[in-house]
Design a protein around this motif. Structure first.
Motif, mmCIF file in Angstrom:
data_model
loop_
_atom_site.group_PDB
_atom_site.id
_atom_site.type_symbol
_atom_site.label_atom_id
_atom_site.label_comp_id
_atom_site.label_asym_id
_atom_site.label_seq_id
_atom_site.Cartn_x
_atom_site.Cartn_y
_atom_site.Cartn_z
ATOM 1 N N LYS A 92 0.812 -1.216 0.000
ATOM 2 C CA LYS A 92 0.000 0.000 0.000
ATOM 3 C C LYS A 92 0.846 1.268 0.000
ATOM 4 O O LYS A 92 0.317 2.369 -0.122
ATOM 5 C CB LYS A 92 -0.932 0.002 1.217
ATOM 6 N N ALA A 93 2.148 1.110 0.165
ATOM 7 C CA ALA A 93 3.045 2.267 0.241
ATOM 8 C C ALA A 93 3.592 2.628 -1.128
ATOM 9 O O ALA A 93 3.677 1.798 -2.033
ATOM 10 C CB ALA A 93 4.198 1.961 1.187
ATOM 11 N N THR A 94 3.971 3.891 -1.255
ATOM 12 C CA THR A 94 4.800 4.305 -2.377
ATOM 13 C C THR A 94 6.239 3.947 -2.017
ATOM 14 O O THR A 94 6.710 4.290 -0.932
ATOM 15 C CB THR A 94 4.691 5.823 -2.617
ATOM 16 N N ILE A 95 6.937 3.250 -2.916
ATOM 17 C CA ILE A 95 8.284 2.783 -2.599
ATOM 18 C C ILE A 95 9.304 3.496 -3.485
ATOM 19 O O ILE A 95 9.210 3.470 -4.706
ATOM 20 C CB ILE A 95 8.407 1.262 -2.782
ATOM 21 N N GLU A 96 10.249 4.134 -2.829
ATOM 22 C CA GLU A 96 11.345 4.806 -3.528
ATOM 23 C C GLU A 96 12.655 4.114 -3.150
ATOM 24 O O GLU A 96 12.951 3.949 -1.966
ATOM 25 C CB GLU A 96 11.407 6.277 -3.116
ATOM 26 N N THR A 97 13.427 3.703 -4.141
ATOM 27 C CA THR A 97 14.712 3.058 -3.875
ATOM 28 C C THR A 97 15.824 4.087 -3.901
ATOM 29 O O THR A 97 15.952 4.875 -4.847
ATOM 30 C CB THR A 97 15.007 1.952 -4.900
ATOM 31 N N VAL A 98 16.619 4.100 -2.841
ATOM 32 C CA VAL A 98 17.685 5.090 -2.674
ATOM 33 C C VAL A 98 19.033 4.374 -2.664
ATOM 34 O O VAL A 98 19.176 3.293 -2.088
ATOM 35 C CB VAL A 98 17.498 5.870 -1.354
ATOM 36 N N SER A 99 20.027 4.971 -3.284
ATOM 37 C CA SER A 99 21.386 4.431 -3.285
ATOM 38 C C SER A 99 22.245 5.202 -2.289
ATOM 39 O O SER A 99 22.219 6.434 -2.254
ATOM 40 C CB SER A 99 22.016 4.532 -4.676
ATOM 41 N N LEU A 100 22.985 4.463 -1.479
ATOM 42 C CA LEU A 100 23.872 5.070 -0.493
ATOM 43 C C LEU A 100 25.118 4.202 -0.383
ATOM 44 O O LEU A 100 25.047 3.055 0.058
ATOM 45 C CB LEU A 100 23.189 5.177 0.873
ATOM 46 N N LYS A 101 26.245 4.745 -0.821
ATOM 47 C CA LYS A 101 27.495 3.992 -0.828
ATOM 48 C C LYS A 101 27.291 2.693 -1.606
ATOM 49 O O LYS A 101 26.934 2.699 -2.762
ATOM 50 C CB LYS A 101 27.981 3.759 0.597
ATOM 51 N N ASN A 102 27.495 1.541 -0.941
ATOM 52 C CA ASN A 102 27.362 0.259 -1.630
ATOM 53 C C ASN A 102 25.989 -0.372 -1.445
ATOM 54 O O ASN A 102 25.788 -1.539 -1.798
ATOM 55 C CB ASN A 102 28.438 -0.716 -1.127
ATOM 56 N N TYR A 103 25.051 0.385 -0.895
ATOM 57 C CA TYR A 103 23.725 -0.145 -0.594
ATOM 58 C C TYR A 103 22.645 0.509 -1.446
ATOM 59 O O TYR A 103 22.742 1.672 -1.813
ATOM 60 C CB TYR A 103 23.360 0.095 0.876
ATOM 61 N N ASN A 104 21.603 -0.262 -1.705
ATOM 62 C CA ASN A 104 20.324 0.265 -2.164
ATOM 63 C C ASN A 104 19.299 -0.080 -1.095
ATOM 64 O O ASN A 104 19.290 -1.216 -0.586
ATOM 65 C CB ASN A 104 19.899 -0.363 -3.496
ATOM 66 N N PHE A 105 18.465 0.886 -0.720
ATOM 67 C CA PHE A 105 17.438 0.576 0.274
ATOM 68 C C PHE A 105 16.145 1.299 -0.059
ATOM 69 O O PHE A 105 16.152 2.358 -0.700
ATOM 70 C CB PHE A 105 17.921 0.929 1.689
ATOM 71 N N PRO A 106 14.998 0.718 0.346
ATOM 72 C CA PRO A 106 13.711 1.329 0.031
ATOM 73 C C PRO A 106 13.258 2.305 1.108
ATOM 74 O O PRO A 106 13.492 2.099 2.302
ATOM 75 C CB PRO A 106 12.774 0.117 -0.015
ATOM 76 N N ILE A 107 12.613 3.372 0.668
ATOM 77 C CA ILE A 107 11.859 4.242 1.577
ATOM 78 C C ILE A 107 10.387 4.013 1.262
ATOM 79 O O ILE A 107 9.939 4.246 0.139
ATOM 80 C CB ILE A 107 12.208 5.721 1.376
ATOM 81 N N TYR A 108 9.659 3.498 2.245
ATOM 82 C CA TYR A 108 8.221 3.292 2.095
ATOM 83 C C TYR A 108 7.510 4.553 2.592
ATOM 84 O O TYR A 108 7.849 5.087 3.648
ATOM 85 C CB TYR A 108 7.752 2.095 2.920
ATOM 86 N N LYS A 109 6.514 4.999 1.834
ATOM 87 C CA LYS A 109 5.809 6.226 2.204
ATOM 88 C C LYS A 109 4.300 6.045 2.086
ATOM 89 O O LYS A 109 3.799 5.618 1.047
ATOM 90 C CB LYS A 109 6.253 7.388 1.315
ATOM 91 N N TRP A 110 3.606 6.344 3.184
ATOM 92 C CA TRP A 110 2.147 6.370 3.205
ATOM 93 C C TRP A 110 1.754 7.842 3.383
ATOM 94 O O TRP A 110 1.940 8.423 4.448
ATOM 95 C CB TRP A 110 1.610 5.527 4.359
#
Length: 281
Positions: free
Chosen positions: A55-73
């Protein structure tokens, strides 16, 4: 039978690391840290997402050697960031959602390093704090809520980055001292004192952290914001006294003691108290 086998396997790994520490100390350190920092649960697959995250809007962010999601309601201008704990992911907050959404606020959540949809296989508090800081730079949340080691990451984040947008913080079942975590890990595997010292050196050389000085009380003493610390006296994962240590340093925090909730801290009454504190006080 499985429990006996698992115990035997764990002790065998510890014995192997102990032997390595005298022959190949660098290899022993690498292996010991790997088992300490690599979660074995909590990962998600994009094709099998929990309903709350779908149900969230998901934005994938890159930081150094990682990719991680930000979930937003999406909601109003008040923004809350939720930080899960070890071997978990952002979906763990689903039981709390109805109480947070009553205010109409915007809810944000992330998956920690090597958890959920985040990349990598290594988890540690400094990296997690950088994830949190990335979200704060982009969205400027006013409220931060962390569970378990996620709570420790919240403390570390605010101590090091001092976000000016943060107004209140909630810590649920959070550990305090890194040295205790390492000693518990060493006891579980039966690691000798040489391996423990190698790990202490590794943390200092890589993260500039002295394990005996990584104390929740010390991190919390720099906080000027208000908040809540809550811990269950029946928690068999993180000792109740750990949160008491944090509370001794955080002078503006309200302490809520619970019983019978265990480490998850999921509870209607507790969430109602948090909702009231955040939105009516």
């Amino acid at each position: 039978m499985n429990r006996i086998f698992n115990t035997f396997l764990i002790k065998t790994i510890g014995c192997y690391i102990n032997v390595l520490s005298y022959i190949f100390p660098k290899m022993a350190t690498k292996l010991a840290y790997k088992f300490f920092s690599e979660p074995r649960a909590g990962k998600l697959k994009p094709e099998f997402m929990p309903e709350i995250l779908e149900k969230a809007t998901i934005e994938t962010v890159s930081l150094k050697n990682y990719n991680f999601p930000i979930y937003k309601w999406d909601g109003n201008e008040t923004k809350i960031l939720l930080i899960h704990g070890w071997e978990s992911n952002a979906s763990r907050w689903e039981p709390m959602f109805p109480y947070l959404q009553k205010s109409g606020c915007t809810i944000l959540a992330i998956d920690g390093p090597a958890h959920g949809l985040s990349s990598g296989d290594e988890f540690n508090v400094p990296y997690y704090a950088e994830f949190i800081n990335t979200v704060f730079q982009k969205y400027e949340p006013q409220i931060l809520i962390g569970h378990s080691i996620g709570g420790s990451a919240c403390l570390y984040f605010q101590h090091h980055f001092s976000s000016i947008s943060l107004e209140k913080m909630i810590l649920l079942g959070a550990p305090s001292d890194l040295e205790i975590l390492l000693n518990n890990y060493a006891q579980l595997l039966g690691l000798n004192t040489k391996v423990v010292q190698l790990l202490n050196t590794y943390f200092f050389e890589r993260f500039n952290i002295k394990t005996d000085e990584f104390l929740g009380e010390k991190l919390a003493s720099s906080l000027v914001i208000e908040g809540i610390i809550s811990h269950d006296i029946d928690d068999d994962v993180v000792l109740f006294l750990e949160s008491k240590k944090i509370a001794s340093g955080w002078k503006k925090a309200t302490f809520i003691e619970t019983k019978g909730l265990g480490h998850s801290m999921h509870d209607k009454t507790l969430y109602e108290d948090i909702e009231k504190y955040l939105f009516t006080s």
